[in-house]
Design a protein around this motif. Structure first.
Motif, PDB file in Angstrom:
ATOM      1  N   THR A   9      71.650 126.142  73.733  1.00 15.55           N
ATOM      2  CA  THR A   9      72.186 125.967  72.290  1.00 15.55           C
ATOM      3  C   THR A   9      71.183 125.443  71.416  1.00 15.55           C
ATOM      4  OG1 THR A   9      72.560 123.365  73.035  1.00 15.55           O
ATOM      5  CG2 THR A   9      74.692 125.144  73.344  1.00 15.55           C
ATOM      6  N   HIS A  10      69.726 125.043  71.937  1.00 12.94           N
ATOM      7  CA  HIS A  10      68.925 124.867  71.022  1.00 12.94           C
ATOM      8  C   HIS A  10      67.729 125.600  71.422  1.00 12.94           C
ATOM      9  CE1 HIS A  10      71.591 121.459  70.379  1.00 12.94           C
ATOM     10  NE2 HIS A  10      70.741 121.122  69.497  1.00 12.94           N
ATOM     11  N   TRP A  11      66.650 125.741  70.368  1.00 12.62           N
ATOM     12  CA  TRP A  11      65.292 125.848  70.381  1.00 12.62           C
ATOM     13  C   TRP A  11      64.281 124.906  70.772  1.00 12.62           C
ATOM     14  CZ3 TRP A  11      66.858 128.579  65.502  1.00 12.62           C
ATOM     15  CH2 TRP A  11      67.503 129.867  65.596  1.00 12.62           C
ATOM     16  N   TYR A  12      63.141 125.088  71.391  1.00 16.39           N
ATOM     17  CA  TYR A  12      62.349 123.998  71.611  1.00 16.39           C
ATOM     18  C   TYR A  12      61.101 124.117  70.840  1.00 16.39           C
ATOM     19  CZ  TYR A  12      58.774 121.101  74.052  1.00 16.39           C
ATOM     20  OH  TYR A  12      57.642 120.465  74.252  1.00 16.39           O
ATOM     21  N   ASN A  13      60.678 123.050  70.051  1.00 17.45           N
ATOM     22  CA  ASN A  13      59.588 122.910  69.373  1.00 17.45           C
ATOM     23  C   ASN A  13      58.500 122.085  69.815  1.00 17.45           C
ATOM     24  OD1 ASN A  13      57.775 122.700  67.170  1.00 17.45           O
ATOM     25  ND2 ASN A  13      59.500 122.180  65.664  1.00 17.45           N
ATOM     26  N   VAL A  14      57.404 122.778  70.246  1.00 17.36           N
ATOM     27  CA  VAL A  14      56.441 122.029  70.965  1.00 17.36           C
ATOM     28  C   VAL A  14      55.679 121.298  70.047  1.00 17.36           C
ATOM     29  CG1 VAL A  14      54.767 123.886  70.988  1.00 17.36           C
ATOM     30  CG2 VAL A  14      54.724 122.250  72.828  1.00 17.36           C
ATOM     31  N   LEU A  15      55.647 121.729  68.870  1.00 21.26           N
ATOM     32  CA  LEU A  15      54.852 120.766  67.832  1.00 21.26           C
ATOM     33  C   LEU A  15      55.253 119.582  67.600  1.00 21.26           C
ATOM     34  CD1 LEU A  15      54.765 123.607  65.131  1.00 21.26           C
ATOM     35  CD2 LEU A  15      52.791 122.956  66.596  1.00 21.26           C
ATOM     36  N   ALA A  16      56.473 119.289  67.840  1.00 20.71           N
ATOM     37  CA  ALA A  16      57.360 118.200  67.368  1.00 20.71           C
ATOM     38  C   ALA A  16      57.204 116.999  68.678  1.00 20.71           C
ATOM     39  CB  ALA A  16      58.620 118.096  67.245  1.00 20.71           C
ATOM     40  N   GLU A  17      57.253 117.930  70.026  1.00 22.87           N
ATOM     41  CA  GLU A  17      57.265 117.185  71.284  1.00 22.87           C
ATOM     42  C   GLU A  17      55.778 116.618  71.643  1.00 22.87           C
ATOM     43  OE1 GLU A  17      59.556 116.467  73.627  1.00 22.87           O
ATOM     44  OE2 GLU A  17      58.726 116.744  75.641  1.00 22.87           O
ATOM     45  N   ARG A  18      54.751 117.357  71.251  1.00 24.30           N
ATOM     46  CA  ARG A  18      53.571 117.104  71.518  1.00 24.30           C
ATOM     47  C   ARG A  18      52.842 116.175  70.072  1.00 24.30           C
ATOM     48  NH1 ARG A  18      51.714 118.168  76.816  1.00 24.30           N
ATOM     49  NH2 ARG A  18      53.882 118.285  77.924  1.00 24.30           N
ATOM     50  N   GLY A  19      53.328 116.122  69.073  1.00 20.64           N
ATOM     51  CA  GLY A  19      52.905 115.784  67.856  1.00 20.64           C
ATOM     52  C   GLY A  19      51.655 116.548  67.335  1.00 20.64           C
ATOM     53  N   ILE A  20      51.680 117.886  67.365  1.00 20.44           N
ATOM     54  CA  ILE A  20      50.810 118.690  66.741  1.00 20.44           C
ATOM     55  C   ILE A  20      51.156 119.144  65.537  1.00 20.44           C
ATOM     56  CG2 ILE A  20      49.609 120.894  67.343  1.00 20.44           C
ATOM     57  CD1 ILE A  20      50.456 120.775  70.442  1.00 20.44           C
ATOM     58  N   GLU A  21      49.958 119.138  64.665  1.00 20.52           N
ATOM     59  CA  GLU A  21      50.030 119.829  63.195  1.00 20.52           C
ATOM     60  C   GLU A  21      48.985 120.619  63.275  1.00 20.52           C
ATOM     61  OE1 GLU A  21      50.616 117.655  59.624  1.00 20.52           O
ATOM     62  OE2 GLU A  21      51.431 115.881  60.410  1.00 20.52           O
ATOM     63  N   LEU A  22      49.573 121.955  62.769  1.00 18.30           N
ATOM     64  CA  LEU A  22      48.699 123.263  62.727  1.00 18.30           C
ATOM     65  C   LEU A  22      47.547 122.814  61.505  1.00 18.30           C
ATOM     66  CD1 LEU A  22      50.973 126.072  63.772  1.00 18.30           C
ATOM     67  CD2 LEU A  22      49.272 124.750  65.206  1.00 18.30           C
ATOM     68  N   PRO A  23      46.331 123.576  61.340  1.00 15.73           N
ATOM     69  CA  PRO A  23      45.619 123.513  60.356  1.00 15.73           C
ATOM     70  C   PRO A  23      46.269 124.339  59.343  1.00 15.73           C
ATOM     71  CG  PRO A  23      44.405 124.026  62.319  1.00 15.73           C
ATOM     72  CD  PRO A  23      45.855 123.787  62.684  1.00 15.73           C
ATOM     73  N   PRO A  24      46.000 123.620  58.044  1.00 13.68           N
ATOM     74  CA  PRO A  24      46.915 124.412  57.037  1.00 13.68           C
ATOM     75  C   PRO A  24      46.406 125.930  56.787  1.00 13.68           C
ATOM     76  CG  PRO A  24      45.430 122.699  56.106  1.00 13.68           C
ATOM     77  CD  PRO A  24      45.431 122.524  57.648  1.00 13.68           C
ATOM     78  N   GLU A  25      47.065 126.699  56.295  1.00 15.81           N
ATOM     79  CA  GLU A  25      46.608 127.902  55.732  1.00 15.81           C
ATOM     80  C   GLU A  25      45.837 127.860  54.544  1.00 15.81           C
ATOM     81  OE1 GLU A  25      49.147 131.325  56.486  1.00 15.81           O
ATOM     82  OE2 GLU A  25      50.790 130.038  57.538  1.00 15.81           O
ATOM     83  N   ARG A  26      45.133 128.898  54.114  1.00 13.51           N
ATOM     84  CA  ARG A  26      44.394 129.048  52.920  1.00 13.51           C
ATOM     85  C   ARG A  26      45.029 130.087  52.069  1.00 13.51           C
ATOM     86  NH1 ARG A  26      38.123 128.290  54.866  1.00 13.51           N
ATOM     87  NH2 ARG A  26      38.472 125.791  55.550  1.00 13.51           N
TER      88      ARG A  26
END
Length: 421
Positions: A9-26
Motif C-alpha cells: 500500500t506504500h512506497w519506501y523512501n530511504v532518504l527519509a528513513e536514513r536522513g539523507i539529503e541529496l546534493p542540490p542540482e545546478r
C-alpha cells in the motif's frame, strides 16, 4: 511463490528513513527550477517524493489498482541453476517481466503518468535506449489517456522493430534518434536522445519531458518489488540478511529490490551491477556533471565518467550512460551499496546458463544481474546465504544481442585510465 503476499500500500523512501539529503542540482541555464533542480513543470507530488519527508508514501488507489493486475510477482528458487553452479548459496529470482511493458519500469511509468495527468499534462515525451522505458511510458500513457512521444536510440530503433511496434500499438509516436558520432547508429547513446527529447518537450503544448528513469522518485515507486520480496522470503523461512542484486541502469530495479530491506534499521548487501565498459560507480568520479551530452538539463552531483564519455557499443543499450543515478551515487559515497562490474562475454554466458537450466531469457541488461548472482554464489562468504536477483526485463526482443553473442561479435571492452581521465 506469491501466496499470502498482498500488493504493498506504500512506497519506501530511504532518504527519509536514513536522513539523507541529496546534493542540490545546478541549473544549466537561468530558467527557474524547484526541488533541487527539477523543472518547475514536474508535479509537486513527485518533487516531494525526492525529499527526505516520510519513510512511507501512500500509493494512490488508481496506481495500486493497476499494480494489482500483475502483482505480487513471483519469487522463484532456482534449484537447477544452483546445481549447475555447484553452489551452497540459495539463489532466488524476483520476476518482474510479466506485465504489458515486459519490465519493472512499468511501476514508475504508471505512477508518473498518473501524477502528470492530475497536473493537467496531455503529452509525455521521453527518451529510451533499449526500449523498455519507452514501452512502459507508452503503456502508462495509454492507461491515463495521455499522448506519448518516444525518442529512441537509433541502434535500438533499427535492431528492435518488435519493441517499436508494441510502443506504436499502444499509441506512442516513436522517433529515431539522430546520428551523433562517427560509425553510425551504434555510436549514439542515451545522453544524445535525451537532448532531443528535452527539446521536443519544450516545443509541445501541454507536453512534459520525463527523466523519471533515474530520479529518486522513480526508484521509490519501484520499492514494491523489495517490499513483496521481504514478505516472500519470510514466508520461506529465510531470516538471514540476503544479498540483493540488480543491474544499475537508472537504479530502479536494484533500488526497488534492495532498499526496502534497509527499512526499520535493516541490513542487507545491495549490489548494483554495471558493465566494465561503463564503470560509473566502480571507476567514475563523484562530482557535478551534465545529465545529457548537449547540456540542456540541470547538472547533478553523481559518479560520472564525463558527459562526453563514449564507451564501447555494448549490447545492453540501457547501460550505455556516462553517470550513475543521483541516489545511488550518494549511497555509494556512503558505502551503503557494493557495486560490481563485469565484461560482456561472461555476462551472456550466464544468461545462456539461466535459459538452459530454468527456462528464462533475460534482457541484455538483466543478464548482468544474472551473472553477478552466479559469480557471487561461488564466494565462500555466501555459502548458505540467500542471493536474490531481479530479473527486471525479459529478453524476447533482444534476439539481435544474443545473435551477436553466438556469432562472437560482442564489442564490449574496459576503458583504460586515459579514456576516463
Amino acid at each position: 511463490m506469491t501466496g499470502g503476499v498482498e500488493v504493498p500500500t506504500h512506497w519506501y523512501n530511504v532518504l527519509a528513513e536514513r536522513g539523507i539529503e541529496l546534493p542540490p542540482e545546478r541549473a544549466a541555464d537561468p530558467s527557474p527550477a524547484v526541488g533541487g533542480g527539477l523543472s518547475a513543470a514536474v508535479p509537486k507530488a513527485l518533487v516531494r517524493q525526492n525529499m527526505p519527508l516520510r519513510p512511507w508514501v501512500e500509493i494512490p488507489e488508481p496506481v495500486r489498482e493497476a499494480y494489482r493486475e500483475w502483482r505480487p510477482t513471483p519469487l522463484v528458487r532456482l534449484r537447477r541453476l544452483e546445481a549447475a553452479l555447484g553452489t551452497e548459496a540459495r539463489l532466488y529470482m524476483k520476476y518482474e517481466a510479466g506485465n504489458v511493458a515486459g519490465s519493472h519500469k512499468y511501476l514508475t511509468a504508471l505512477a508518473q503518468a498518473y501524477y502528470y495527468a492530475e497536473a493537467g499534462v496531455r503529452t509525455l515525451v521521453t527518451s529510451s535506449a533499449a526500449g523498455q522505458w519507452g514501452t512502459a511510458v507508452a503503456a502508462a500513457a495509454a492507461r491515463f489517456d495521455l499522448r506519448c512521444v518516444v525518442h529512441m536510440v537509433p541502434g535500438s530503433f533499427d535492431r528492435k522493430p518488435g519493441r517499436r511496434a508494441v510502443m506504436e500499438l499502444l499509441g506512442a509516436e516513436v522517433l529515431r534518434g539522430a546520428e551523433s558520432a562517427p560509425g553510425g547508429a551504434r555510436g549514439t547513446a542515451l545522453s544524445d536522445v535525451m537532448s532531443e527529447a528535452m527539446k521536443r518537450a519544450g516545443e509541445t503544448e501541454a507536453g512534459r519531458w520525463i527523466l523519471g528513469g533515474s530520479e529518486p522518485f522513480a526508484i521509490l515507486h519501484s520499492t514494491v518489488i523489495g517490499a513483496e520480496t521481504r514478505e516472500q522470503l519470510a514466508g520461506l523461512g529465510e531470516d538471514g540478511d540476503p544479498v540483493l542484486i540488480g543491474y544499475l541502469g537508472g537504479g530502479k530495479n536494484v533500488g526497488g529490490l534492495g532498499l526496502p530491506f534497509l527499512a526499520d534499521g535493516g541490513e542487507a548487501a545491495i549490489v548494483p551491477v554495471e558493465s566494465s565498459s561503463y564503470p560509473v560507480l566502480t571507476r567514475g568520479a563523484y562530482r557535478y556533471d551534465a545529465r545529457d551530452r548537449a547540456g540542456h538539463g540541470s547538472q547533478a552531483k553523481m559518479y560520472t565518467l564525463g558527459s562526453g564519455y563514449a564507451g564501447a557499443p555494448i549490447q545492453a543499450e540501457g547501460m550505455r550512460y556516462h553517470a550513475a543515478p543521483r541516489l545511488f551515487s550518494e549511497l555509494r559515497a556512503r558505502e551503503m551499496v557494493r557495486p560490481e562490474a563485469y565484461d560482456e562475454k561472461p555476462v551472456f554466458d550466464s544468461a545462456r546458463l539461466l535459459l538452459r537450466t530454468e527456462g528464462h531469457l533475460p534482457s541484455a541488461e538483466a543478464a548482468y544481474a544474472v551473472h553477478a548472482a552466479c559469480e557471487m554464489a561461488g564466494r565462500p562468504e555466501n555459502a548458505g546465504r540467500p542471493l536474490v536477483f531481479c530479473l527486471s526485463d525479459h529478453g524476447h526482443y533482444d534476439g539481435d544481442a544474443y545473435r551477436a553473442y553466438l556469432d562472437a561479435r560482442l564489442a564490449g571492452r574496459s576503458p583504460d585510465d586515459s579514456e576516463i581521465a
